[in-house]
Design an enzyme around this catalytic site. Structure first.
Site, PDB file in Angstrom:
ATOM      1  N   TYR A   1     -49.964   1.505  15.562  1.00 19.18           N
ATOM      2  CA  TYR A   1     -50.498   0.160  14.909  1.00 19.18           C
ATOM      3  C   TYR A   1     -51.285  -0.343  15.669  1.00 19.18           C
ATOM      4  CZ  TYR A   1     -46.236   2.814  13.108  1.00 19.18           C
ATOM      5  OH  TYR A   1     -45.352   3.370  12.796  1.00 19.18           O
TER       6      TYR A   1
ATOM      7  N   TYR B   1     -37.748   2.417   5.795  1.00 19.96           N
ATOM      8  CA  TYR B   1     -38.461   2.949   7.261  1.00 19.96           C
ATOM      9  C   TYR B   1     -38.574   4.628   7.239  1.00 19.96           C
ATOM     10  CZ  TYR B   1     -42.064   4.365  10.606  1.00 19.96           C
ATOM     11  OH  TYR B   1     -42.527   5.297  11.189  1.00 19.96           O
TER      12      TYR B   1
ATOM     13  N   ASP C   1     -31.071   8.544   6.516  1.00 25.23           N
ATOM     14  CA  ASP C   1     -31.656   8.906   7.275  1.00 25.23           C
ATOM     15  C   ASP C   1     -31.265   8.006   8.761  1.00 25.23           C
ATOM     16  OD1 ASP C   1     -33.902   8.214   9.438  1.00 25.23           O
ATOM     17  OD2 ASP C   1     -35.359   8.080   8.356  1.00 25.23           O
TER      18      ASP C   1
ATOM     19  N   LYS D   1     -34.592   9.924  17.340  1.00 24.55           N
ATOM     20  CA  LYS D   1     -34.126   9.240  18.652  1.00 24.55           C
ATOM     21  C   LYS D   1     -33.630   8.904  19.413  1.00 24.55           C
ATOM     22  CE  LYS D   1     -37.060   5.137  16.090  1.00 24.55           C
ATOM     23  NZ  LYS D   1     -37.184   5.512  14.607  1.00 24.55           N
TER      24      LYS D   1
END
Ligand SMILES: *Cc1c(COP(=O)(O)O)cnc(C)c1O
Length: 422
Positions: A13, A141, A242, A271
């Site tokens: 980003y 997200y 999620d 992760k």
């Protein structure tokens, strides 16, 4: 060639043409990042939720070396190997019995794509897509690939740029009742109404349970999820959790769904799965969903090149062992207690709207967006690495962080907010 990073490399980003400063890490050990100029920084981010045991862990290093000398990679089509079998056994052991079919992939976003495919294929009947949309909450997200993006918050997920190309899904307001507070049942009205009207189009609800991560670092009430489970059952809609950020102990339970007493139809993890050593993720589902996908002789249509990578599987198994060997629960609850008692000092600052803590997660929400250049400089000056996002200064330190290290992080946040305030 000195400025290769500045001149040629994209960072997340970030502008490649007018890049911001980056800091070169030479090595990392325990909770510390060591920069090229000798600076040592406490990593308050666990490298984006992943490095739960800290860096340069001897046990994981050894496991990697042993596995590389056997095989680092082998294709998963038609072949299998002990590291995948061993990891699956460990995952089944720590997950609810209903969650039993595991699809390995290489990153969180891909695990989300696979979860979405599972839901769509579950409702697919020869020649017709019965349900082909998703329902989710704002401020979520789920990753940066197109399917994942289509269920990220429409504003922070920048849907406008890709709107012509991207799948259109349904959004309801984010859950608002606080984790520790009373649950306001009317919060479920919006999703109930939408399901009453559109359930014939909706394949699944996808949501980050208990903690919304990158979309706002919001911590909400378990009964919202219990309500979603009931609605999903009533309207024949699947429920996808999620847990790519929340999995492996981060919220004080091994998986955040354990706060709720219900289980999802599909679960994604990533992760911290490999303790932050390698890129790996998984999508896990139930008997019901697997049977649905495979009716009429269909099969799940996905197969990444690095699916079930043996090195990553071995590291993930070792990381799960370490969680238990190092008493993850005791450590996460110790961090939670310390943050609850001490991070709250930030609430006395005028610029701070709220301090929130759950498990090994601490969030300081400000009224204004944080100036990243200034904040980063101030954090580094104070010996910590923290990466704010919009109005949020948040931390999720490695589980091995000591009270002294946590205090240094808290002091750095407090001091930096004071400087930003000026
Ligand atoms: C990070 C994250 C993802 C995406 O994972 P990547 O490995 O970055 O693709 C998806 N969902 C949640 C909740 C995440 O935190």
């Amino acid at each position: 060639m000195e400025n290769i990073d500045k001149e040629h490399i994209w960072h997340p980003y970030a502008s490649v043409l007018n890049p911001r400063s980056t800091f070169k890490v030479e090595s990392a050990d325990g909770v510390y990042l060591k920069l090229e100029d000798g600076t040592s920084l406490i990593d308050g981010m666990s490298s984006w939720w992943s490095v739960i045991h800290g860096y340069n862990n001897e046990t994981i290093n050894t496991a990697i070396n042993e596995q590389t000398s056997k095989m680092s990679h082998v294709m998963f089509g038609g072949l299998t190997h002990e590291p995948a079998i061993e990891l699956t056994k460990k995952l089944l052991n720590i997950l609810d019995d209903e969650l039993k079919y595991v699809f390995y992939s290489d990153s969180g976003s891909v695990a989300i794509e696979i979860a979405m495919k599972m839901a769509l294929q579950y409702f697919y009947k020869e020649g017709q897509n019965r349900k082909n949309r998703f329902l989710t909450v704002k401020r979520g997200y789920h990753g940066d690939t197109f399917g994942a993006m289509s269920v990220c918050d429409p504003v922070t997920g920048m849907h406008s740029i890709f709107s012509e190309f991207m799948a259109k899904n349904y959004f309801v307001s984010e859950p608002k009742s606080k984790f520790d507070g009373d649950f306001d049942k009317s919060e479920l009205d919006e999703v109930t109404k939408l399901l009453e009207e559109k359930n014939e189009e909706i394949a699944a609800i996808i949501i980050e349970p208990i903690v919304q991560g990158a979309g706002g670092m919001r911590i909400y009430h378990k009964d919202y999820l219990v309500g979603l489970r009931e609605l999903c059952d009533k309207f024949d809609v699947l429920l996808i959790f999620d847990e790519i950020a929340t999995g492996f102990g981060r919220t004080g339970k091994l998986f955040a769904y354990e706060h709720t007493g219900i289980i999802p139809d599909i679960l994604t993890i990533g992760k911290a799965l490999t303790g932050g050593y390698m890129t790996m993720a998984a999508t896990i589902t139930t008997q019901k969903v697997a049977e649905g996908i495979e009716k009429d002789g269909n099969i799940l249509m996905h197969g990444p090149t690095f699916m079930g990578n043996p090195l990553a599987c071995k590291v993930a198994s070792t990381s799960i062992d370490l969680l238990f060997k190092n008493n993850w629960e005791e450590n996460v609850l110790r961090i939670e207690k310390y943050l609850k008692e001490n991070l709250s000092i930030c609430e006395e600052l005028d610029d701070v709207k709220e301090v929130r803590v759950i498990g090994a997660i601490g969030v300081v929400e400000l009224y204004k967006n944080v100036d990243m250049e200034i904040a980063t400089k101030e954090f580094i000056k104070r010996g910590v690495w923290i990466r704010p996002f919009m109005k949020l200064i948040y931390i999720m330190p490695p589980y091995i962080s000591t009270e002294d290290e946590l205090q240094k992080i808290i002091d750095a946040i407090y001091g930096t907010i004071k400087v930003l305030n000026k």
